[in-house]
Design a protein around this motif. Structure first.
Motif, PDB file in Angstrom:
ATOM      1  N   SER A  23      36.979  59.194  42.353  1.00  0.00           N
ATOM      2  CA  SER A  23      36.642  60.584  42.619  1.00  0.00           C
ATOM      3  C   SER A  23      37.522  61.550  41.849  1.00  0.00           C
ATOM      4  N   ASN A  24      38.663  61.091  41.330  1.00  0.00           N
ATOM      5  CA  ASN A  24      39.589  61.990  40.660  1.00  0.00           C
ATOM      6  C   ASN A  24      39.436  61.834  39.156  1.00  0.00           C
ATOM      7  N   ALA A  25      38.719  62.780  38.531  1.00  0.00           N
ATOM      8  CA  ALA A  25      38.425  62.660  37.108  1.00  0.00           C
ATOM      9  C   ALA A  25      39.668  62.782  36.245  1.00  0.00           C
ATOM     10  N   ALA A  26      40.753  63.347  36.777  1.00  0.00           N
ATOM     11  CA  ALA A  26      41.969  63.541  36.002  1.00  0.00           C
ATOM     12  C   ALA A  26      42.857  62.303  36.006  1.00  0.00           C
ATOM     13  N   GLN A  27      42.465  61.265  36.724  1.00  0.00           N
ATOM     14  CA  GLN A  27      43.247  60.054  36.764  1.00  0.00           C
ATOM     15  C   GLN A  27      43.186  59.354  35.410  1.00  0.00           C
ATOM     16  N   PRO A  28      44.126  58.415  35.136  1.00  0.00           N
ATOM     17  CA  PRO A  28      44.062  57.661  33.901  1.00  0.00           C
ATOM     18  C   PRO A  28      42.777  56.848  33.839  1.00  0.00           C
ATOM     19  N   SER A  29      42.497  56.339  32.638  1.00  0.00           N
ATOM     20  CA  SER A  29      41.318  55.496  32.504  1.00  0.00           C
ATOM     21  C   SER A  29      41.487  54.254  33.353  1.00  0.00           C
ATOM     22  N   ARG A  30      40.349  53.581  33.607  1.00  0.00           N
ATOM     23  CA  ARG A  30      40.389  52.374  34.419  1.00  0.00           C
ATOM     24  C   ARG A  30      41.331  51.346  33.811  1.00  0.00           C
ATOM     25  N   SER A  31      41.239  51.154  32.515  1.00  0.00           N
ATOM     26  CA  SER A  31      42.061  50.133  31.865  1.00  0.00           C
ATOM     27  C   SER A  31      43.538  50.473  31.961  1.00  0.00           C
ATOM     28  N   SER A  32      43.902  51.759  31.829  1.00  0.00           N
ATOM     29  CA  SER A  32      45.311  52.129  31.866  1.00  0.00           C
ATOM     30  C   SER A  32      45.881  51.985  33.265  1.00  0.00           C
ATOM     31  N   LEU A  33      45.060  52.243  34.311  1.00  0.00           N
ATOM     32  CA  LEU A  33      45.541  52.065  35.676  1.00  0.00           C
ATOM     33  C   LEU A  33      45.761  50.582  35.955  1.00  0.00           C
ATOM     34  N   ALA A  34      44.836  49.747  35.525  1.00  0.00           N
ATOM     35  CA  ALA A  34      45.002  48.303  35.693  1.00  0.00           C
ATOM     36  C   ALA A  34      46.229  47.813  34.936  1.00  0.00           C
ATOM     37  N   SER A  35      46.413  48.347  33.737  1.00  0.00           N
ATOM     38  CA  SER A  35      47.568  47.970  32.920  1.00  0.00           C
ATOM     39  C   SER A  35      48.878  48.397  33.587  1.00  0.00           C
ATOM     40  N   ALA A  36      48.867  49.550  34.263  1.00  0.00           N
ATOM     41  CA  ALA A  36      50.073  50.036  34.935  1.00  0.00           C
ATOM     42  C   ALA A  36      50.505  49.076  36.040  1.00  0.00           C
ATOM     43  N   PHE A  37      49.544  48.567  36.795  1.00  0.00           N
ATOM     44  CA  PHE A  37      49.885  47.595  37.839  1.00  0.00           C
ATOM     45  C   PHE A  37      50.436  46.310  37.225  1.00  0.00           C
ATOM     46  N   GLN A  38      49.814  45.866  36.138  1.00  0.00           N
ATOM     47  CA  GLN A  38      50.254  44.638  35.495  1.00  0.00           C
ATOM     48  C   GLN A  38      51.674  44.789  34.948  1.00  0.00           C
ATOM     49  N   SER A  39      51.949  45.906  34.297  1.00  0.00           N
ATOM     50  CA  SER A  39      53.270  46.134  33.711  1.00  0.00           C
ATOM     51  C   SER A  39      54.352  46.257  34.778  1.00  0.00           C
ATOM     52  N   ALA A  40      54.051  46.997  35.845  1.00  0.00           N
ATOM     53  CA  ALA A  40      55.035  47.169  36.918  1.00  0.00           C
ATOM     54  C   ALA A  40      55.323  45.850  37.613  1.00  0.00           C
TER      55      ALA A  40
END
Length: 440
Positions: A23-40
């Motif tokens: 619902s939040n269009a200003a959020q990062p792209s789907r791939s970048s959010l998934a990548s953020a979890f993986q990196s953390a």
């Protein structure tokens, strides 16, 4: 309890299957959010399933543009800054990232939460980080709940998400068969084991801090006020137990299954609607006003049954003049329950308990002429089509925010558990009536 601006309600156009979008269009792209979890997860040796489970239980993985929750928590992982939960400052110290970035940047927020969970795991002496079931006490500590029962409520919800798996906003985890090692929490009675509510038999009684409400009433009860928590169920219950919160409601309703906790007796004055407090009963609903995924059918039905019970017991008319949203109360600047709350369906449940939710709305157009029907609850909605022949009819079921044909809409969309595809119908007679809505 939010000041989040209204979402647009544009009609999705096009003959194609719809896919739920965050619902939040200003959020990062789907791939970048998934990548953020993986990196953390990799950087701090915290299982990805634990990180995603915590984030989904807190926010459904929506950072809400950096706006705070009612407990002053921020971002996807709800890093908090209040008198009992200081995960935001802890994250800043551990990562070296400024609070402003941790609050508004999702990748940083996830990284900060991983750092905090990592530090708690070290303190707990957690050796085998890969054993997800052994993270229970660490997750419970992350919640900074007001008491052990609320901490168990919070952590059990996280493990429920881990067990079910998460698929949203481009982030997915597979269901995990995990037996949580509750340790000392195994001796803590779950919240649902507490006594029945003081006024409503279907509720659990778990009182708010006496610092957060006033004993007694100065006016007769005449209004029921619908709120959205801007936070999680467990977090809201914990916040109302915090003496510094200076806020409360009579009831809190959980999104996933409609569980109700009563925190203030109806005879007493909860602090939820400013000048309306003396004559109002407040009901909080888990979730965020800009995120329709929280407003489940289980929540609507459970809350409506509660409202019906209160109104019948207290002689309150079951209409919109007496059952109001927080934003409709005098002297308030909040927006909840917001544009995603389905008042028509909710009031239908309050008044007659119709077991069938409205599934279809429809629009029609052809040769440049648009004829849109008003949303209806009845299954036998028809409308006369004036104008051209070969009219196109589009039918969709209600559900999550979607984008199609260049428009974004959170009303005419797809239910997660139904097919919900658009059907094309061509009507040659310009004066014909549409078939019954379910026939679409």
């Amino acid at each position: 309890m939010s000041r989040v601006p209204k979402l647009s309600a544009l009609l999705a156009v096009g003959a194609l299957a719809l896919t739920a979008l965050p619902s939040n269009a200003a959020q990062p792209s789907r791939s970048s959010l998934a990548s953020a979890f993986q990196s953390a997860s990799a950087k701090y040796d915290v299982p990805r399933e634990v990180l995603v489970g915590v984030g989904f239980a807190e926010t459904h993985l929506d950072g809400h543009h950096g706006a705070p929750s009612q407990a002053n928590g921020y971002g996807v992982m709800h890093l908090a800054a209040n008198n009992v939960n200081k995960t935001m400052s802890e994250a800043s110290k551990l990562t070296g990232l400024p609070v402003a970035k941790l609050s508004k940047d999702d990748a940083s927020n996830i990284l900060g939460a991983a750092a905090v969970l990592d530090s708690y795991a070290d303190q707990a002496g957690l050796k085998d980080r890969s054993r997800i079931g052994e993270w229970y006490s660490v997750i419970a500590k992350y919640s900074h709940s007001a008491d052990a029962a609320t901490a168990r409520l919070y952590t059990d919800e996280v493990y429920k998400m881990i067990g079910l798996g998460v698929r949203t906003a481009g982030v997915s985890t597979d269901p995990q068969q995990v037996t949580p090692d509750r340790g000392a929490y195994a001796k803590v009675a779950p919240l649902g084991a507490k006594v029945q509510g003081a006024d409503y038999p279907g509720a659990i009684w778990d009182p708010a801090s006496t610092s957060n409400y006033q004993v007694g009433r100065t006016q007769a009860i005449s209004t029921i006020v619908i709120h959205v928590t801007q936070g999680s169920y467990a977090g809201t219950i914990s916040w109302f137990k915090n003496p510094s919160a200076q806020v409360s409601a009579h009831y809190v309703v959980r999104s996933s299954d409609g569980q109700i906790t009563q925190m203030v007796a109806e005879k007493d004055t909860a602090w939820h609607a400013r000048s309306a407090n003396p004559f109002a009963i407040g009901i909080e609903h888990e979730g965020y006003v800009d995120q329709p995924s929280w407003f489940t059918d289980a929540m609507y039905r459970s809350s409506a049954a509660l409202v019906k019970n209160i109104a019948d017991r207290r002689g309150i008319p079951k209409d919109r003049d007496h059952i109001k949203g927080h934003s409709e109360m005098p002297g308030n600047d909040h927006t909840d329950p917001g544009p995603n709350w389905n008042w028509d369906y909710y009031m239908q449940l309050v008044n007659d308990g119709n077991p069938n939710p409205p599934q279809y709305n429809f629009t029609t157009w052809g040769n440049g002429v648009n004829v849109r029907s008003a949303p209806k609850l009845s299954a036998s909605v028809v409308t006369t089509l004036a104008g051209p022949t070969r009219v196109f009819v589009e039918c969709q079921v209600q559900g999550d925010t979607v984008t199609a044909g260049g428009y974004t809409n959170n009303w005419w969309s797809k239910l997660r558990d139904q097919k919900g595809y658009i059907t094309n119908i061509y009507i040659d007679d310009p004066n014909a009536k549409l078939p019954g809505v379910p026939d679409c």
